[in-house]
Design a protein around this motif. Structure first.
Motif, PDB file in Angstrom:
ATOM      1  N   UNK A 174       0.808  -1.078   0.059  1.00 40.47           N
ATOM      2  CA  UNK A 174       0.005   0.019  -0.074  1.00 40.47           C
ATOM      3  C   UNK A 174       0.666   1.286  -0.053  1.00 40.47           C
ATOM      4  N   UNK A 175       2.079   0.918   0.171  1.00 39.97           N
ATOM      5  CA  UNK A 175       2.968   2.171   0.279  1.00 39.97           C
ATOM      6  C   UNK A 175       3.747   2.272  -1.338  1.00 39.97           C
ATOM      7  N   UNK A 176       3.377   1.559  -2.083  1.00 38.64           N
ATOM      8  CA  UNK A 176       4.160   1.625  -3.349  1.00 38.64           C
ATOM      9  C   UNK A 176       4.205   3.289  -4.113  1.00 38.64           C
ATOM     10  N   UNK A 177       4.863   3.417  -4.734  1.00 40.72           N
ATOM     11  CA  UNK A 177       4.716   4.691  -5.412  1.00 40.72           C
ATOM     12  C   UNK A 177       4.040   4.450  -6.636  1.00 40.72           C
ATOM     13  N   UNK A 178       3.412   5.497  -7.422  1.00 33.18           N
ATOM     14  CA  UNK A 178       2.742   5.551  -8.710  1.00 33.18           C
ATOM     15  C   UNK A 178       3.457   4.906  -9.894  1.00 33.18           C
ATOM     16  N   UNK A 179       5.036   5.226  -9.629  1.00 29.89           N
ATOM     17  CA  UNK A 179       5.837   4.608 -10.693  1.00 29.89           C
ATOM     18  C   UNK A 179       5.985   3.061 -10.676  1.00 29.89           C
ATOM     19  N   UNK A 180       5.933   2.961  -9.257  1.00 33.01           N
ATOM     20  CA  UNK A 180       5.873   1.200  -9.158  1.00 33.01           C
ATOM     21  C   UNK A 180       4.801   0.514  -9.658  1.00 33.01           C
ATOM     22  N   UNK A 181       3.668   1.257  -9.503  1.00 40.79           N
ATOM     23  CA  UNK A 181       2.457   0.437  -9.986  1.00 40.79           C
ATOM     24  C   UNK A 181       2.205   0.472 -11.466  1.00 40.79           C
ATOM     25  N   UNK A 182       2.954   1.654 -12.193  1.00 43.37           N
ATOM     26  CA  UNK A 182       2.931   1.588 -13.611  1.00 43.37           C
ATOM     27  C   UNK A 182       3.880   0.454 -14.100  1.00 43.37           C
TER      28      UNK A 182
END
Length: 352
Positions: A197-205
Protein backbone atom coordinates in the motif's frame (compact mmCIF):
# COMPACT_ATOMS: atom_id res chain seq x y z
CA UNK A 1 32.86 -27.48 -31.24
CA UNK A 2 34.63 -25.80 -28.35
CA UNK A 3 32.44 -23.97 -25.85
CA UNK A 4 34.17 -20.68 -26.62
CA UNK A 5 33.24 -21.12 -30.28
CA UNK A 6 29.61 -21.82 -29.42
CA UNK A 7 29.55 -18.84 -27.05
CA UNK A 8 31.01 -16.51 -29.66
CA UNK A 9 28.38 -17.57 -32.18
CA UNK A 10 25.61 -16.75 -29.73
CA UNK A 11 27.22 -13.35 -29.18
CA UNK A 12 27.03 -12.84 -32.95
CA UNK A 13 23.38 -13.88 -32.85
CA UNK A 14 22.79 -11.27 -30.14
CA UNK A 15 24.31 -8.62 -32.40
CA UNK A 16 22.01 -9.73 -35.22
CA UNK A 17 18.94 -9.45 -32.97
CA UNK A 18 19.98 -6.01 -31.73
CA UNK A 19 19.13 -4.55 -35.16
CA UNK A 20 15.39 -5.02 -34.73
CA UNK A 21 12.98 -2.84 -32.81
CA UNK A 22 9.32 -1.93 -33.04
CA UNK A 23 10.10 1.65 -34.04
CA UNK A 24 13.02 1.08 -36.34
CA UNK A 25 14.85 -1.85 -37.94
CA UNK A 26 18.35 -0.55 -38.53
CA UNK A 27 21.01 -2.58 -40.31
CA UNK A 28 24.47 -2.63 -38.80
CA UNK A 29 27.17 -3.19 -41.40
CA UNK A 30 29.29 -5.05 -38.85
CA UNK A 31 26.69 -7.81 -38.42
CA UNK A 32 27.40 -10.97 -40.35
CA UNK A 33 25.17 -12.32 -43.12
CA UNK A 34 22.66 -9.46 -43.08
CA UNK A 35 22.35 -9.86 -46.84
CA UNK A 36 20.88 -13.31 -46.29
CA UNK A 37 18.86 -12.82 -43.13
CA UNK A 38 17.95 -9.22 -42.29
CA UNK A 39 14.99 -8.70 -44.64
CA UNK A 40 13.75 -12.25 -44.12
CA UNK A 41 13.63 -11.69 -40.36
CA UNK A 42 11.74 -8.42 -40.82
CA UNK A 43 9.19 -10.35 -42.88
CA UNK A 44 8.97 -13.17 -40.33
CA UNK A 45 8.30 -10.72 -37.49
CA UNK A 46 5.53 -9.14 -39.58
CA UNK A 47 4.02 -12.56 -40.23
CA UNK A 48 4.28 -13.84 -36.65
CA UNK A 49 0.79 -12.71 -35.70
CA UNK A 50 -0.64 -14.72 -38.60
CA UNK A 51 1.04 -17.82 -37.13
CA UNK A 52 -0.14 -17.07 -33.58
CA UNK A 53 -2.71 -14.35 -32.92
CA UNK A 54 -1.13 -13.51 -29.57
CA UNK A 55 2.27 -12.78 -31.16
CA UNK A 56 1.76 -9.10 -31.86
CA UNK A 57 4.68 -7.15 -33.36
CA UNK A 58 5.17 -5.36 -30.04
CA UNK A 59 5.47 -8.60 -28.08
CA UNK A 60 7.70 -10.29 -30.66
CA UNK A 61 10.00 -7.28 -30.68
CA UNK A 62 10.05 -7.26 -26.87
CA UNK A 63 11.21 -10.89 -26.83
CA UNK A 64 13.84 -10.26 -29.52
CA UNK A 65 15.14 -7.21 -27.67
CA UNK A 66 15.32 -9.15 -24.40
CA UNK A 67 17.44 -11.82 -26.06
CA UNK A 68 19.70 -9.31 -27.79
CA UNK A 69 20.33 -7.78 -24.34
CA UNK A 70 21.04 -11.20 -22.82
CA UNK A 71 23.38 -12.53 -25.52
CA UNK A 72 26.37 -10.36 -24.79
CA UNK A 73 29.86 -11.64 -24.08
CA UNK A 74 29.74 -10.24 -20.53
CA UNK A 75 26.41 -11.88 -19.71
CA UNK A 76 27.42 -15.22 -21.17
CA UNK A 77 30.76 -15.16 -19.35
CA UNK A 78 29.09 -14.31 -16.04
CA UNK A 79 26.57 -17.11 -16.51
CA UNK A 80 29.13 -19.75 -17.51
CA UNK A 81 31.69 -18.79 -14.86
CA UNK A 82 29.66 -20.55 -12.16
CA UNK A 83 30.22 -23.98 -13.70
CA UNK A 84 33.08 -26.39 -14.12
CA UNK A 85 32.37 -27.89 -17.51
CA UNK A 86 33.47 -31.44 -18.10
CA UNK A 87 34.83 -32.47 -21.48
CA UNK A 88 32.74 -35.43 -22.56
CA UNK A 89 30.95 -37.01 -25.48
CA UNK A 90 27.90 -34.87 -26.38
CA UNK A 91 24.51 -36.21 -25.33
CA UNK A 92 21.35 -35.90 -27.41
CA UNK A 93 18.92 -33.78 -25.40
CA UNK A 94 15.28 -33.61 -26.48
CA UNK A 95 13.34 -30.40 -25.97
CA UNK A 96 9.56 -30.27 -25.97
CA UNK A 97 8.80 -26.57 -26.12
CA UNK A 98 5.79 -24.53 -25.09
CA UNK A 99 4.36 -21.83 -27.35
CA UNK A 100 2.65 -19.38 -25.03
CA UNK A 101 5.06 -16.48 -25.64
CA UNK A 102 7.58 -15.78 -28.43
CA UNK A 103 10.85 -17.76 -28.12
CA UNK A 104 9.78 -19.16 -24.77
CA UNK A 105 11.99 -22.24 -25.26
CA UNK A 106 15.10 -20.41 -26.41
CA UNK A 107 16.86 -20.57 -23.02
CA UNK A 108 16.70 -24.37 -23.07
CA UNK A 109 17.93 -24.39 -26.67
CA UNK A 110 20.87 -22.15 -25.73
CA UNK A 111 21.64 -24.17 -22.58
CA UNK A 112 21.84 -27.50 -24.40
CA UNK A 113 24.19 -26.18 -27.05
CA UNK A 114 26.46 -24.15 -24.79
CA UNK A 115 26.86 -27.13 -22.47
CA UNK A 116 28.35 -29.01 -25.43
CA UNK A 117 25.40 -31.25 -26.10
CA UNK A 118 23.25 -31.84 -29.18
CA UNK A 119 19.66 -30.61 -29.25
CA UNK A 120 16.59 -32.36 -30.66
CA UNK A 121 13.82 -29.76 -30.77
CA UNK A 122 10.11 -30.43 -30.93
CA UNK A 123 8.52 -27.01 -31.24
CA UNK A 124 5.00 -26.02 -30.36
CA UNK A 125 2.76 -25.34 -33.34
CA UNK A 126 2.11 -21.98 -31.67
CA UNK A 127 5.77 -20.94 -31.89
CA UNK A 128 7.23 -22.90 -34.78
CA UNK A 129 9.05 -20.28 -36.83
CA UNK A 130 11.17 -17.90 -34.77
CA UNK A 131 13.47 -20.43 -33.15
CA UNK A 132 13.98 -22.28 -36.45
CA UNK A 133 15.01 -19.02 -38.08
CA UNK A 134 17.56 -18.31 -35.35
CA UNK A 135 18.90 -21.85 -35.72
CA UNK A 136 19.45 -21.20 -39.44
CA UNK A 137 21.37 -18.05 -38.59
CA UNK A 138 23.61 -20.00 -36.19
CA UNK A 139 24.24 -22.63 -38.88
CA UNK A 140 25.24 -19.89 -41.30
CA UNK A 141 27.78 -18.68 -38.73
CA UNK A 142 29.22 -22.18 -38.31
CA UNK A 143 27.96 -25.15 -40.30
CA UNK A 144 29.00 -27.53 -37.52
CA UNK A 145 25.73 -26.54 -35.85
CA UNK A 146 24.11 -28.68 -38.56
CA UNK A 147 25.30 -31.72 -36.63
CA UNK A 148 24.19 -30.33 -33.29
CA UNK A 149 20.69 -29.00 -34.04
CA UNK A 150 17.81 -31.20 -35.18
CA UNK A 151 14.16 -30.21 -35.39
CA UNK A 152 11.79 -33.13 -34.86
CA UNK A 153 8.40 -33.26 -36.54
CA UNK A 154 7.15 -36.53 -35.06
CA UNK A 155 8.05 -38.22 -31.78
CA UNK A 156 11.43 -37.87 -30.14
CA UNK A 157 13.84 -40.72 -30.78
CA UNK A 158 17.48 -41.49 -29.94
CA UNK A 159 17.62 -39.07 -27.03
CA UNK A 160 19.64 -39.35 -23.81
CA UNK A 161 17.73 -36.78 -21.74
CA UNK A 162 14.65 -34.59 -22.03
CA UNK A 163 13.50 -31.13 -21.00
CA UNK A 164 9.75 -30.83 -21.50
CA UNK A 165 7.38 -27.97 -20.74
CA UNK A 166 3.60 -28.21 -20.66
CA UNK A 167 0.46 -27.95 -18.60
CA UNK A 168 -0.07 -29.87 -15.37
CA UNK A 169 -1.94 -32.53 -17.34
CA UNK A 170 0.72 -32.99 -20.02
CA UNK A 171 3.42 -32.97 -17.33
CA UNK A 172 1.94 -36.14 -15.86
CA UNK A 173 2.17 -37.74 -19.29
CA UNK A 174 5.75 -36.52 -19.70
CA UNK A 175 6.74 -37.88 -16.29
CA UNK A 176 5.44 -41.30 -17.21
CA UNK A 177 6.70 -41.37 -20.80
CA UNK A 178 10.22 -40.18 -19.93
CA UNK A 179 10.54 -41.97 -16.59
CA UNK A 180 13.56 -43.98 -17.74
CA UNK A 181 15.57 -40.97 -18.89
CA UNK A 182 17.11 -38.03 -17.05
CA UNK A 183 14.59 -35.22 -17.37
CA UNK A 184 13.38 -31.81 -16.34
CA UNK A 185 9.58 -31.65 -16.52
CA UNK A 186 8.03 -28.23 -16.15
CA UNK A 187 4.41 -27.70 -15.14
CA UNK A 188 2.13 -24.68 -15.10
CA UNK A 189 3.24 -21.86 -12.83
CA UNK A 190 2.17 -18.29 -12.15
CA UNK A 191 3.77 -15.26 -10.58
CA UNK A 192 2.53 -13.11 -7.73
CA UNK A 193 3.12 -9.62 -6.35
CA UNK A 194 3.13 -8.63 -2.70
CA UNK A 195 1.98 -5.04 -2.13
CA UNK A 196 2.13 -2.97 1.04
CA UNK A 197 0.00 0.00 0.00
CA UNK A 198 3.06 2.27 0.14
CA UNK A 199 4.15 1.72 -3.45
CA UNK A 200 4.78 4.78 -5.59
CA UNK A 201 2.68 5.52 -8.69
CA UNK A 202 5.77 4.71 -10.75
CA UNK A 203 6.05 1.26 -9.15
CA UNK A 204 2.40 0.55 -9.88
CA UNK A 205 2.89 1.54 -13.51
CA UNK A 206 5.88 -0.81 -13.69
CA UNK A 207 3.71 -3.55 -12.19
CA UNK A 208 1.32 -3.14 -15.12
CA UNK A 209 4.14 -4.41 -17.35
CA UNK A 210 4.41 -7.54 -15.19
CA UNK A 211 0.67 -8.09 -15.50
CA UNK A 212 0.06 -7.31 -19.17
CA UNK A 213 3.24 -8.14 -21.12
CA UNK A 214 2.43 -10.99 -23.53
CA UNK A 215 -1.23 -10.45 -22.51
CA UNK A 216 -0.49 -12.25 -19.25
CA UNK A 217 0.20 -15.58 -20.96
CA UNK A 218 3.65 -16.20 -19.48
CA UNK A 219 4.50 -18.03 -16.28
CA UNK A 220 6.40 -14.90 -15.19
CA UNK A 221 3.31 -12.70 -15.55
CA UNK A 222 1.72 -11.54 -12.31
CA UNK A 223 -1.70 -13.14 -12.04
CA UNK A 224 -2.22 -12.70 -8.28
CA UNK A 225 -1.57 -9.88 -5.81
CA UNK A 226 -1.39 -10.05 -2.03
CA UNK A 227 -2.61 -6.82 -0.43
CA UNK A 228 -3.01 -5.66 3.20
CA UNK A 229 -6.42 -5.41 4.79
CA UNK A 230 -8.27 -2.24 3.76
CA UNK A 231 -6.01 -1.81 0.74
CA UNK A 232 -7.06 1.04 -1.54
CA UNK A 233 -7.32 -0.50 -5.01
CA UNK A 234 -7.36 2.92 -6.66
CA UNK A 235 -3.55 2.89 -6.57
CA UNK A 236 -3.48 -0.47 -8.33
CA UNK A 237 -5.97 0.55 -11.02
CA UNK A 238 -4.20 3.85 -11.58
CA UNK A 239 -1.03 1.93 -12.33
CA UNK A 240 -2.82 -0.51 -14.63
CA UNK A 241 -4.23 2.40 -16.66
CA UNK A 242 -0.93 2.59 -18.56
CA UNK A 243 -2.04 -0.60 -20.37
CA UNK A 244 -5.56 0.60 -21.25
CA UNK A 245 -5.06 0.14 -24.99
CA UNK A 246 -4.90 -3.63 -24.55
CA UNK A 247 -8.69 -3.71 -24.83
CA UNK A 248 -8.45 -2.65 -28.48
CA UNK A 249 -6.86 -5.98 -29.31
CA UNK A 250 -9.81 -8.15 -30.33
CA UNK A 251 -8.56 -11.46 -28.97
CA UNK A 252 -7.88 -9.92 -25.56
CA UNK A 253 -11.22 -8.08 -25.58
CA UNK A 254 -13.07 -11.34 -26.31
CA UNK A 255 -11.39 -12.96 -23.30
CA UNK A 256 -12.22 -9.95 -21.14
CA UNK A 257 -15.91 -10.06 -22.13
CA UNK A 258 -16.14 -13.82 -21.70
CA UNK A 259 -14.36 -14.10 -18.36
CA UNK A 260 -16.19 -11.10 -16.92
CA UNK A 261 -19.53 -12.64 -17.95
CA UNK A 262 -18.60 -15.98 -16.33
CA UNK A 263 -17.66 -14.25 -13.09
CA UNK A 264 -20.85 -12.18 -13.03
CA UNK A 265 -23.09 -15.15 -13.79
CA UNK A 266 -21.47 -16.92 -10.85
CA UNK A 267 -22.30 -13.93 -8.65
CA UNK A 268 -18.65 -13.23 -7.84
CA UNK A 269 -17.83 -9.80 -6.49
CA UNK A 270 -15.57 -8.00 -8.96
CA UNK A 271 -13.68 -4.77 -9.29
CA UNK A 272 -13.45 -3.66 -12.90
CA UNK A 273 -11.85 -0.85 -14.90
CA UNK A 274 -13.30 -1.81 -18.31
CA UNK A 275 -10.20 -3.73 -19.45
CA UNK A 276 -9.21 -5.71 -16.33
CA UNK A 277 -11.20 -7.40 -13.61
CA UNK A 278 -9.86 -8.28 -10.18
CA UNK A 279 -11.44 -10.88 -7.97
CA UNK A 280 -10.75 -12.13 -4.45
CA UNK A 281 -9.56 -15.72 -4.85
CA UNK A 282 -7.06 -18.02 -3.13
CA UNK A 283 -5.86 -19.45 -6.46
CA UNK A 284 -2.70 -18.16 -8.14
CA UNK A 285 -3.85 -18.84 -11.72
CA UNK A 286 -6.26 -16.22 -12.99
CA UNK A 287 -7.72 -16.22 -16.51
CA UNK A 288 -6.63 -13.75 -19.20
CA UNK A 289 -7.85 -10.19 -18.45
CA UNK A 290 -8.20 -10.90 -14.73
CA UNK A 291 -6.00 -10.70 -11.65
CA UNK A 292 -6.82 -12.43 -8.38
CA UNK A 293 -6.15 -10.82 -5.03
CA UNK A 294 -5.92 -11.98 -1.45
CA UNK A 295 -5.77 -9.96 1.75
CA UNK A 296 -3.18 -10.39 4.48
CA UNK A 297 -2.76 -8.94 7.97
CA UNK A 298 0.90 -9.80 8.51
CA UNK A 299 3.49 -10.05 5.73
CA UNK A 300 4.89 -13.14 7.45
CA UNK A 301 1.64 -14.88 6.53
CA UNK A 302 2.39 -14.18 2.89
CA UNK A 303 5.97 -15.39 3.19
CA UNK A 304 4.74 -18.66 4.66
CA UNK A 305 2.11 -18.99 1.94
CA UNK A 306 4.66 -18.39 -0.82
CA UNK A 307 6.95 -21.00 0.67
CA UNK A 308 4.05 -23.45 0.96
CA UNK A 309 3.03 -22.90 -2.68
CA UNK A 310 6.57 -22.69 -4.06
CA UNK A 311 5.94 -25.35 -6.71
CA UNK A 312 3.11 -23.25 -8.17
CA UNK A 313 4.91 -19.90 -8.21
CA UNK A 314 7.48 -18.86 -10.80
CA UNK A 315 8.57 -15.53 -9.32
CA UNK A 316 7.50 -13.01 -6.70
CA UNK A 317 7.35 -9.24 -7.25
CA UNK A 318 7.79 -6.78 -4.40
CA UNK A 319 9.70 -3.66 -3.36
CA UNK A 320 12.07 -5.85 -1.35
CA UNK A 321 9.84 -7.05 1.48
CA UNK A 322 10.03 -10.60 0.13
CA UNK A 323 13.47 -12.21 -0.04
CA UNK A 324 14.75 -12.91 -3.58
CA UNK A 325 11.81 -11.08 -5.11
CA UNK A 326 11.85 -9.34 -8.49
CA UNK A 327 11.46 -5.57 -8.59
CA UNK A 328 8.42 -4.11 -10.33
CA UNK A 329 8.52 -4.20 -14.13
CA UNK A 330 11.23 -6.85 -14.42
CA UNK A 331 9.49 -10.21 -14.46
CA UNK A 332 9.87 -10.58 -18.24
CA UNK A 333 13.54 -9.59 -18.18
CA UNK A 334 15.20 -12.58 -16.50
CA UNK A 335 18.96 -13.01 -16.48
CA UNK A 336 20.51 -16.06 -18.08
CA UNK A 337 21.01 -17.48 -14.58
CA UNK A 338 17.35 -17.00 -13.56
CA UNK A 339 16.19 -20.54 -14.19
CA UNK A 340 12.58 -21.57 -14.74
CA UNK A 341 11.15 -23.35 -11.70
CA UNK A 342 14.49 -22.66 -9.94
CA UNK A 343 15.91 -25.79 -11.56
CA UNK A 344 19.51 -25.27 -12.68
CA UNK A 345 19.25 -26.37 -16.31
CA UNK A 346 22.94 -25.94 -17.05
CA UNK A 347 23.98 -28.02 -14.02
CA UNK A 348 21.58 -30.76 -15.15
CA UNK A 349 23.03 -30.74 -18.67
CA UNK A 350 26.63 -30.54 -17.52
CA UNK A 351 26.23 -33.68 -15.41
CA UNK A 352 24.55 -35.95 -17.94
Amino acid sequence: MLQIEIKNNFVELGKFLSQFSLDNNQQNEQVKYNDLFFNSFVDLIALSQSHNNWFTPENVHFSISSWSDALTENNLNQWLSAYNFIEKEPKNVGLILAGNIPLVGFHDFLSVLISGNNVLVKTSSKDDYLIKFLAKYLISLDNRFNEKITFVEDKLENYDAVIATGSNNTARYFEYYFKNKPSIIRKSRNSVAVLTGNETPEEMTLLSEDVFRYFGLGCRNVSKIFVPKNYNFDAFFNGMYAQKDVIYYEKYANNYDYNKAVFLMSNFQLLDNEFLTIKEDISHASPISSVFYEYYEDVNEVKARIQQDAEMIQCVVSNGIIENSVYFGNTQKPNLWDYADNVDTLDFLNNL
